[in-house]
Design a protein around this motif. Structure first.
Motif, short mmCIF file in Angstrom:
data_model
loop_
_atom_site.label_atom_id
_atom_site.label_comp_id
_atom_site.label_asym_id
_atom_site.label_seq_id
_atom_site.Cartn_x
_atom_site.Cartn_y
_atom_site.Cartn_z
N GLY A 46 0.81 -1.22 0.00
CA GLY A 46 0.00 0.00 0.00
C GLY A 46 0.84 1.26 0.00
O GLY A 46 2.06 1.23 0.22
N HIS A 108 -3.35 0.78 -3.45
CA HIS A 108 -2.37 -0.26 -3.75
C HIS A 108 -1.32 0.33 -4.70
O HIS A 108 -1.69 0.98 -5.69
N LEU A 220 -7.12 -1.40 1.80
CA LEU A 220 -6.84 -1.15 0.39
C LEU A 220 -7.99 -1.69 -0.45
O LEU A 220 -8.77 -2.53 0.02
#
Ligand SMILES: Cc1cc2nc3c(=O)[nH]c(=O)nc-3n(C[C@H](O)[C@H](O)[C@H](O)COP(=O)(O)OP(=O)(O)OC[C@H]3O[C@@H](n4cnc5c(N)ncnc54)[C@H](O)[C@@H]3O)c2cc1C
Length: 417
Positions: A46, A108, A220
């Motif tokens: 992330g 991401h 995410l």
């Protein structure tokens, strides 16, 4: 139509390299990106991006595509890692958006990279080349040549080195050795949200701050994945790559941590370890037709989660100055360094201080906790305003100054440069 015959070479196809290629390509400059890996792509973890990056996304035409891949956490909560006490809750939702005019996002890295790659591929002037390791660059006066590991000499009008923390071009220009290790390492993991059994925040960013260690986690892909980063001090540092030894080390290091942190650690994939390091700020980002950008120029500890944001700011700033100087690359590179130096150096230096704050021990930890408990959103926003209020591009204030003169090399390895 390209504005020049020879391309501008960009070494490195990471966030800094691709955003530079995009910023230049959109303005009509031919660019050739040279990336060492066989495929252009990011390591799959992330990334948090502050509101200061959005004016850069607007310049690059990326705002909507990035937002479509992002989650907007409501807060960043800092916990004491030993007791689990929430120390401070920084609003990252509506009130931050109102104060800083743009959102705070998490996404991401792979998704961010795809957005960048798609945008680059849509610009015919940008050539993306993988499996090309640059070993050095030569300034030939009216052009440059990038030497590659397979023996090529690739010519261009100029070279922008966005080759990261361990930049070879930085070694050539600055000659300040390897990044300074600070004795900490990181492990990173992404797990499906459905597998997270620990009692943790699932929609916000959490930072568990402990003596000599911390954990950051956040969601995410719209809450379907959970990103965990564990960072800690280690004497064995980057030894071997032995997962069992790593596991034993984590168990020992986090022995006093709150049970929630231990539950998070149990989910960690320990295959890969990143040693943490940075460099002192330097004034040697450019020499003639060669310039450094992103982590190659000003690597910072990740305390503020701003390294990638700085690379985006660098990219837009540099491209606009190249455009403004209309082919006088050395002048544009000097202006770029002058414009970016103090902001990025401040990030490098404040990131070191913040590192100590996160990892405080003993009385210092108690002082930190007491201080944090008294903070309001406004207090935190005031501390972050220098970053989140953004960077004023020199092209927005006009070209009032002549380009600064070149600084003579201190320790010269510059024969090759
Ligand atoms: C644990 C951790 C968490 C972080 N979290 C955040 C965050 O939340 N938010 C944020 O803004 N920043 C964060 N950062 C910082 C951020 O990742 C970096 O600042 C950013 O990736 C720098 O981009 P770059 O393009 O300059 O370098 P890199 O991303 O390192 O890219 C360099 C590229 O150059 C290529 N390359 C290297 N050498 C050569 C060569 N000789 N020839 C050709 N190609 C070469 C590499 O393969 C790579 O593709 C974090 C960093 C770490 C370590």
């Amino acid at each position: 139509m390209a504005r020049q015959k020879r391309p501008i070479l960009v070494v490195g196809g990471g966030i800094g390299g691709l955003s530079t290629a995009l910023a230049l390509g959109r303005r009509g400059w031919r660019v050739r990106v040279l990336e060492q890996t066989p495929e252009l792509g990011a390591i799959g973890y992330g990334i948090q991006l502050g509101p200061n990056v959005f004016p850069m996304f607007d310049r690059l035409g990326l705002r909507d595509a990035v937002l479509a891949e992002s989650s907007l956490p409501g807060a960043c909560v800092m916990f004491d890692a030993l007791t689990g006490e929430p120390l401070t809750r920084v609003a990252t939702g509506a009130s931050l958006g109102e104060r800083f005019k743009h959102p705070y996002i998490v996404l991401h890295r792979v998704d961010l990279h795809h957005v960048l790659l798609d945008a680059c591929r849509a610009v015919p002037l940008i050539e993306l080349e993988s499996s090309t390791t640059v070993t050095g660059v030569d300034d030939l006066g009216d052009r440059v040549a990038a030497r590659t590991a397979d023996g090529q000499a690739i010519e261009g009008d100029a070279v922008i080195a966005a080759d990261g923390l361990r930049s070879r071009i930085r070694a050539q220009l600055v000659d300040d050795g390897e990044p300074q290790p600070i004795g900490y390492v990181a492990h990173r993991t992404i797990v499906p949200m459905a597998q997270v059994k620990a009692d943790v925040l699932r929609t916000d960013v959490a930072l568990w701050a402990g003596p000599g260690f911390h954990i950051v986690h956040y969601p995410l892909r719209h809450g379907s994945l959970f990103n965990i980063v564990a960072v800690f001090r280690t004497a064995t540092h980057a030894d071997k790559g032995d997962v069992e030894a790593y596991r034993a080390e984590l168990t020992h290091t986090y022995r006093d941590a709150h049970p929630t942190m231990k539950a998070l650690l149990a989910m960690m994939d320990l295959e890969r370890r990143w040693p943490i390091g940075d460099h002192d700020p330097t004034r040697r980002w450019c020499q003639g037709r060669i310039a450094l950008l992103g982590d190659a120029a000003h690597p910072a500890l990740q305390s503020f989660a701003q390294g990638a944001c700085m690379a985006f700011e660098d990219a837009v700033c540099l491209a606009e100055l190249v455009d403004m100087d209309d082919g006088d690359h050395p002048a544009a590179f000097r202006r770029y360094q002058a414009a970016r130096l103090l902001r990025t150096a401040r990030l490098q230096l404040e990131s070191r201080s913040m590192w100590g704050f996160y990892h405080a021990e003993g009385i210092a930890r108690e002082v930190r906790n007491e201080t944090c408990r008294g903070w309001s959103d406004e207090d935190v926003f005031r501390c972050l305003a220098w970053l989140y209020d953004g960077f004023t591009l020199p092209t927005e204030v006009g070209r009032s100054e002549p380009a600064p003169r070149e600084v003579a090399p201190a320790r010269s390895r510059s024969a090759a440069v």
